[in-house]
Design a protein around this motif. Structure first.
Motif, PDB file in Angstrom:
ATOM      1  N   VAL A  19      -3.578   3.054  -4.946  1.00 45.15           N
ATOM      2  CA  VAL A  19      -4.032   3.573  -3.660  1.00 45.15           C
ATOM      3  C   VAL A  19      -3.770   5.069  -3.661  1.00 45.15           C
ATOM      4  O   VAL A  19      -2.635   5.516  -3.813  1.00 45.15           O
ATOM      5  CB  VAL A  19      -3.311   2.879  -2.480  1.00 45.15           C
ATOM      6  N   ASN A  20      -4.836   5.842  -3.491  1.00 43.77           N
ATOM      7  CA  ASN A  20      -4.757   7.287  -3.569  1.00 43.77           C
ATOM      8  C   ASN A  20      -4.654   7.928  -2.191  1.00 43.77           C
ATOM      9  O   ASN A  20      -3.865   8.836  -1.984  1.00 43.77           O
ATOM     10  CB  ASN A  20      -5.995   7.808  -4.308  1.00 43.77           C
TER      11      ASN A  20
ATOM     12  N   GLU B 197      -9.096   2.913   6.526  1.00 44.58           N
ATOM     13  CA  GLU B 197      -9.514   2.594   5.168  1.00 44.58           C
ATOM     14  C   GLU B 197      -8.493   3.119   4.172  1.00 44.58           C
ATOM     15  O   GLU B 197      -7.733   4.040   4.472  1.00 44.58           O
ATOM     16  CB  GLU B 197     -10.863   3.257   4.828  1.00 44.58           C
ATOM     17  N   VAL B 198      -8.493   2.507   2.988  1.00 45.85           N
ATOM     18  CA  VAL B 198      -7.700   2.997   1.869  1.00 45.85           C
ATOM     19  C   VAL B 198      -8.645   3.280   0.706  1.00 45.85           C
ATOM     20  O   VAL B 198      -9.648   2.595   0.524  1.00 45.85           O
ATOM     21  CB  VAL B 198      -6.601   1.997   1.428  1.00 45.85           C
ATOM     22  N   LYS B 199      -8.305   4.323  -0.061  1.00 48.67           N
ATOM     23  CA  LYS B 199      -9.097   4.654  -1.242  1.00 48.67           C
ATOM     24  C   LYS B 199      -8.361   4.110  -2.454  1.00 48.67           C
ATOM     25  O   LYS B 199      -7.277   4.581  -2.806  1.00 48.67           O
ATOM     26  CB  LYS B 199      -9.271   6.168  -1.358  1.00 48.67           C
ATOM     27  N   LEU B 200      -8.964   3.089  -3.080  1.00 45.10           N
ATOM     28  CA  LEU B 200      -8.367   2.434  -4.241  1.00 45.10           C
ATOM     29  C   LEU B 200      -9.028   2.995  -5.494  1.00 45.10           C
ATOM     30  O   LEU B 200     -10.251   2.911  -5.647  1.00 45.10           O
ATOM     31  CB  LEU B 200      -8.556   0.920  -4.157  1.00 45.10           C
ATOM     32  N   CYS B 201      -8.213   3.597  -6.373  1.00 41.22           N
ATOM     33  CA  CYS B 201      -8.734   4.203  -7.593  1.00 41.22           C
ATOM     34  C   CYS B 201      -8.534   3.251  -8.766  1.00 41.22           C
ATOM     35  O   CYS B 201      -7.422   2.758  -8.995  1.00 41.22           O
ATOM     36  CB  CYS B 201      -8.027   5.522  -7.879  1.00 41.22           C
ATOM     37  N   PHE B 202      -9.618   3.038  -9.509  1.00 42.60           N
ATOM     38  CA  PHE B 202      -9.588   2.216 -10.719  1.00 42.60           C
ATOM     39  C   PHE B 202      -9.492   3.152 -11.915  1.00 42.60           C
ATOM     40  O   PHE B 202      -9.209   4.338 -11.757  1.00 42.60           O
ATOM     41  CB  PHE B 202     -10.850   1.348 -10.819  1.00 42.60           C
ATOM     42  N   GLU B 203      -9.791   2.649 -13.107  1.00 39.13           N
ATOM     43  CA  GLU B 203      -9.729   3.477 -14.311  1.00 39.13           C
ATOM     44  C   GLU B 203     -10.683   4.670 -14.223  1.00 39.13           C
ATOM     45  O   GLU B 203     -10.277   5.809 -14.400  1.00 39.13           O
ATOM     46  CB  GLU B 203     -10.050   2.632 -15.539  1.00 39.13           C
ATOM     47  N   ASN B 204     -11.970   4.419 -13.970  1.00 35.78           N
ATOM     48  CA  ASN B 204     -12.955   5.499 -13.941  1.00 35.78           C
ATOM     49  C   ASN B 204     -13.722   5.556 -12.618  1.00 35.78           C
ATOM     50  O   ASN B 204     -14.729   6.252 -12.533  1.00 35.78           O
ATOM     51  CB  ASN B 204     -13.972   5.327 -15.076  1.00 35.78           C
ATOM     52  N   ASP B 205     -13.287   4.827 -11.622  1.00 37.44           N
ATOM     53  CA  ASP B 205     -14.041   4.716 -10.381  1.00 37.44           C
ATOM     54  C   ASP B 205     -13.076   4.581  -9.212  1.00 37.44           C
ATOM     55  O   ASP B 205     -11.871   4.453  -9.403  1.00 37.44           O
ATOM     56  CB  ASP B 205     -14.976   3.493 -10.463  1.00 37.44           C
TER      57      ASP B 205
ATOM     58  N   ILE C  48       0.843  -1.205   0.000  1.00 34.25           N
ATOM     59  CA  ILE C  48       0.000   0.000   0.000  1.00 34.25           C
ATOM     60  C   ILE C  48       0.879   1.257   0.000  1.00 34.25           C
ATOM     61  O   ILE C  48       0.628   2.203  -0.760  1.00 34.25           O
ATOM     62  CB  ILE C  48      -0.966  -0.016   1.203  1.00 34.25           C
ATOM     63  N   ALA C  49       1.923   1.267   0.826  1.00 29.32           N
ATOM     64  CA  ALA C  49       2.824   2.429   0.884  1.00 29.32           C
ATOM     65  C   ALA C  49       3.514   2.660  -0.454  1.00 29.32           C
ATOM     66  O   ALA C  49       3.636   3.808  -0.910  1.00 29.32           O
ATOM     67  CB  ALA C  49       3.856   2.229   1.994  1.00 29.32           C
ATOM     68  N   GLU C  50       3.958   1.600  -1.096  1.00 31.87           N
ATOM     69  CA  GLU C  50       4.611   1.733  -2.396  1.00 31.87           C
ATOM     70  C   GLU C  50       3.639   2.263  -3.449  1.00 31.87           C
ATOM     71  O   GLU C  50       4.008   3.086  -4.290  1.00 31.87           O
ATOM     72  CB  GLU C  50       5.180   0.387  -2.842  1.00 31.87           C
ATOM     73  N   SER C  51       2.389   1.820  -3.382  1.00 28.60           N
ATOM     74  CA  SER C  51       1.389   2.311  -4.333  1.00 28.60           C
ATOM     75  C   SER C  51       1.107   3.790  -4.130  1.00 28.60           C
ATOM     76  O   SER C  51       0.942   4.538  -5.098  1.00 28.60           O
ATOM     77  CB  SER C  51       0.097   1.514  -4.195  1.00 28.60           C
ATOM     78  N   VAL C  52       1.081   4.238  -2.875  1.00 35.06           N
ATOM     79  CA  VAL C  52       0.847   5.660  -2.588  1.00 35.06           C
ATOM     80  C   VAL C  52       2.047   6.498  -3.046  1.00 35.06           C
ATOM     81  O   VAL C  52       1.885   7.543  -3.687  1.00 35.06           O
ATOM     82  CB  VAL C  52       0.574   5.871  -1.079  1.00 35.06           C
ATOM     83  N   ARG C  53       3.269   6.059  -2.719  1.00 34.04           N
ATOM     84  CA  ARG C  53       4.491   6.811  -3.044  1.00 34.04           C
ATOM     85  C   ARG C  53       4.775   6.852  -4.541  1.00 34.04           C
ATOM     86  O   ARG C  53       5.020   7.902  -5.105  1.00 34.04           O
ATOM     87  CB  ARG C  53       5.685   6.172  -2.328  1.00 34.04           C
ATOM     88  N   GLU C  54       4.750   5.673  -5.168  1.00 30.37           N
ATOM     89  CA  GLU C  54       5.205   5.550  -6.558  1.00 30.37           C
ATOM     90  C   GLU C  54       4.074   5.606  -7.583  1.00 30.37           C
ATOM     91  O   GLU C  54       4.336   5.566  -8.780  1.00 30.37           O
ATOM     92  CB  GLU C  54       5.969   4.220  -6.730  1.00 30.37           C
ATOM     93  N   HIS C  55       2.835   5.631  -7.129  1.00 29.42           N
ATOM     94  CA  HIS C  55       1.653   5.598  -8.012  1.00 29.42           C
ATOM     95  C   HIS C  55       1.683   4.385  -8.938  1.00 29.42           C
ATOM     96  O   HIS C  55       1.463   4.488 -10.140  1.00 29.42           O
ATOM     97  CB  HIS C  55       1.525   6.892  -8.835  1.00 29.42           C
ATOM     98  N   VAL C  56       1.964   3.234  -8.346  1.00 27.84           N
ATOM     99  CA  VAL C  56       1.958   1.971  -9.095  1.00 27.84           C
ATOM    100  C   VAL C  56       0.688   1.189  -8.738  1.00 27.84           C
ATOM    101  O   VAL C  56       0.097   1.374  -7.669  1.00 27.84           O
ATOM    102  CB  VAL C  56       3.208   1.110  -8.795  1.00 27.84           C
TER     103      VAL C  56
END
Length: 153
Positions: A122-123, A131-139, A95-103
């Motif tokens: 993860v935004n 909670e974490v906010k997980l962003c998809f393509e359009n949602d 989760i931390a890597e997704s927030v930092r690197e936008h992967v």
């Protein structure tokens, strides 16, 4: 009476019963009819043996059928696994890597009947609401920490 006439009368009586008592027709009735067809019929003596009279007059109402199906569905409910510290560290790192690197991160989210696999970025991490906010393509979707079973980048 001819056999054709008797057959027509049986069809008519079945139709009247089906139209009058629709809930009375159940799978057991079909199975009993097939058994009669294969064995050449049930004699009155067999109906009086054991539970024969009850079995030959069994029917089910829609409310009972719905309750049985609901109970069967609920019996498939699963128990949430408990993650140990190492597994939590792996989830937190992903989760931390997704927030930092936008992967893109793939999360396995627990469901009562089956797990869901969600992929996105993860935004936001809300530590107060856990909670974490997980962003998809359009949602996007808020996912609770306690529902996350596994995460990988």
């Amino acid at each position: 009476m001819s056999e054709n006439h008797i057959g027509e009368m049986l069809k008519l009586s079945r139709w009247i019963r089906r139209e009058t008592f629709p809930s009375a027709f159940h799978l057991d009735n079909v199975l009993a009819w097939q058994q009669q067809k294969c064995t050449g019929g049930i004699s009155m003596g067999k109906k009086l043996e054991g539970n024969g009279l009850y079995e030959s007059s069994r029917m089910i109402i829609p409310e009972h059928r719905a309750a049985i199906l609901r109970q069967e569905y609920e019996s498939n409910r699963r128990v949430k696994p408990i993650l140990d510290e190492q597994q939590w560290e792996i989830v937190e790192q992903a989760i931390a890597e997704s927030v930092r690197e936008h992967v893109t991160v793939t999360l396995q989210v627990f469901g009562n009947f089956e797990n869901r696999e969600l992929s996105g970025i993860v935004n936001i991490v809300n530590t107060f609401r856990r909670e974490v906010k997980l962003c998809f393509e359009n949602d996007w979707e808020w996912i609770k920490f306690e529902d996350i079973i596994e995460a990988e980048v």
